[in-house]
Write a protein that holds these residues in place. Structure first.
Motif, PDB file in Angstrom:
ATOM      1  N   GLN A  47       1.002  -1.314  -0.333  1.00  0.00           N
ATOM      2  CA  GLN A  47       0.328  -0.233  -0.449  1.00  0.00           C
ATOM      3  C   GLN A  47       1.052   0.896  -0.507  1.00  0.00           C
ATOM      4  N   THR A  48       2.092   1.732  -0.019  1.00  0.00           N
ATOM      5  CA  THR A  48       3.002   2.461   0.180  1.00  0.00           C
ATOM      6  C   THR A  48       3.591   2.218  -0.319  1.00  0.00           C
ATOM      7  N   VAL A  49       3.565   1.376  -1.404  1.00  0.00           N
ATOM      8  CA  VAL A  49       4.418   1.647  -3.081  1.00  0.00           C
ATOM      9  C   VAL A  49       3.414   2.482  -3.705  1.00  0.00           C
ATOM     10  N   ALA A  51       0.641   3.803  -2.896  1.00  0.00           N
ATOM     11  CA  ALA A  51       0.833   5.544  -2.920  1.00  0.00           C
ATOM     12  C   ALA A  51       1.548   6.480  -3.534  1.00  0.00           C
ATOM     13  N   ILE A  52       2.938   5.928  -3.245  1.00  0.00           N
ATOM     14  CA  ILE A  52       3.951   6.709  -3.983  1.00  0.00           C
ATOM     15  C   ILE A  52       3.492   6.385  -5.561  1.00  0.00           C
ATOM     16  N   VAL A  53       3.429   5.744  -5.893  1.00  0.00           N
ATOM     17  CA  VAL A  53       2.691   5.502  -7.136  1.00  0.00           C
ATOM     18  C   VAL A  53       1.932   6.713  -7.810  1.00  0.00           C
ATOM     19  N   LEU A  55       0.831   9.295  -6.122  1.00  0.00           N
ATOM     20  CA  LEU A  55       1.149  10.400  -5.632  1.00  0.00           C
ATOM     21  C   LEU A  55       2.013  10.942  -7.438  1.00  0.00           C
ATOM     22  N   ILE A  56       3.091   9.920  -8.296  1.00  0.00           N
ATOM     23  CA  ILE A  56       3.580  10.015  -9.062  1.00  0.00           C
ATOM     24  C   ILE A  56       2.192  10.229  -9.934  1.00  0.00           C
ATOM     25  N   TRP A  57       2.122   9.584 -10.361  1.00  0.00           N
ATOM     26  CA  TRP A  57       0.889   9.822 -11.176  1.00  0.00           C
ATOM     27  C   TRP A  57       0.225  11.397 -11.513  1.00  0.00           C
ATOM     28  N   THR A  59       1.108  14.395  -9.642  1.00  0.00           N
ATOM     29  CA  THR A  59       1.666  15.238 -10.339  1.00  0.00           C
ATOM     30  C   THR A  59       1.075  15.998 -10.938  1.00  0.00           C
TER      31      THR A  59
END
Length: 312
Positions: A47-49, A51-53, A55-57, A59
């Motif tokens: 889930q952390t990974v 969430a990071i992906v 956020l990148i999408w 941006t």
């Protein structure tokens, strides 16, 4: 002498007689692939990974939104991320100016007038045709269905010139009905193929029971097929709406200046004013907002339609 067996046997419950049968535990059912994937997604690290992906999408979308709130002079002097440290630069003046422009307002209304009828017509016609191909028997049914499936391989670009000549003869070229008819014609093959395959998976016993209770084809379609096919119908409606809303090629050819949608209007702004970011940014974000709202509203039905058949 026979060898003694050292196989451990389940012990009988305390107080049970010699003839008591020991209950055997039922084997644990195997998990399907979809259930294993869902279980993996519940892991904290995964889930952390994700969430990071995410956020990148997001941006570029955040950058577009921030740019739509900045004045044109500030866009040329610094990047959009600098506005996050100076919130006083942000305002909705660009949206006020955009919505006050009669051309852009008309283009947004044209987009709605094209997307909604094109989606509704495709869903209604495909649902009726899907039920007919799945459960009604008529001469040449399989051949007609194969013909419909064969239309899936026909590219849109092949039909642009012949359909343009046909619409010119019929007086539909350069009008909103012409754009709608083109979207409906090229959206039906996939829609019929999708709904026919989904309706065919409905148990035949349910339809036979409905007919024994006196239900006709129309009643069965309205009271049984449509409620059970809601996930597939909702998925089709979302995909069709997004495709028509974001289309520019068909509208660029078949729509004139009075019937052009928002995508064509924004493209004309790029062609005429290459650095007119105070108009392009709010227009692009406004065009992006409606599909996002539609997606999140029908998200549950969309997931049900995609996952249909994966869990048995």
């Amino acid at each position: 002498m026979a060898a003694e067996s050292f196989v451990e046997r389940p012990s009988a419950p305390v107080g049970a007689g010699p003839g008591t049968t020991v209950p055997q535990s039922s084997p644990k059912p195997r998990e399907s692939v979809a259930q294993r994937v869902i279980g993996l997604l519940r892991n904290g690290a995964v889930q952390t990974v994700l969430a990071i992906v995410a956020l990148i999408w997001l941006t570029p979308t955040v950058g577009l939104f921030v740019s739509s709130l900045r004045a044109s002079g500030e866009q040329e002097n610094s990047g959009w991320w600098t506005a996050l440290l100076h919130p006083g630069q942000l305002s909705f003046d660009n949206y006020t100016k955009l919505l006050g422009d009669s051309g852009m307002s008309r283009a947004f209304l044209n987009t709605v007038l094209i997307s909604v009828p094109a989606t509704v017509l495709v869903v209604v016609i495909a649902a009726l045709a899907g039920y007919a191909f799945a459960w009604l028997k008529f001469p040449g049914r399989d051949w007609v269905f194969l013909l419909v499936v064969g239309m899936l391989v026909v590219p849109v670009q092949i039909g642009l010139l012949p359909v343009a000549k046909l619409f010119g003869t019929l007086g539909l070229f350069g009008s909103i009905p012409g754009v709608i008819l083109f979207h409906v014609a090229y959206g039906l093959p996939f829609a019929v193929f999708l709904l026919r395959n989904y309706f065919a998976e409905i148990p035949a016993e349910m339809l036979e029971a409905a007919r024994m209770d006196g239900g006709g084809d129309w009643l069965i379609f309205w009271r049984l097929i449509l409620p059970m096919g809601r996930p597939a119908i909702a998925s089709l409606a979302v995909f069709q709406f997004l495709w028509v809303w974001n289309d520019m090629l068909v509208s660029l050819i078949f729509a004139d200046s009075a019937s052009q949608p928002l995508t064509v209007a924004l493209q004309s702004q790029v062609r005429q004013f290459g650095s007119n970011i105070d108009v392009l940014a709010p227009g692009a974000f406004l065009s992006l907002t409606v599909p996002l709202v539609v997606f999140f509203v029908f998200q549950r039905h969309l997931v049900e339609g995609v996952m249909a058949g994966s869990v048995k």
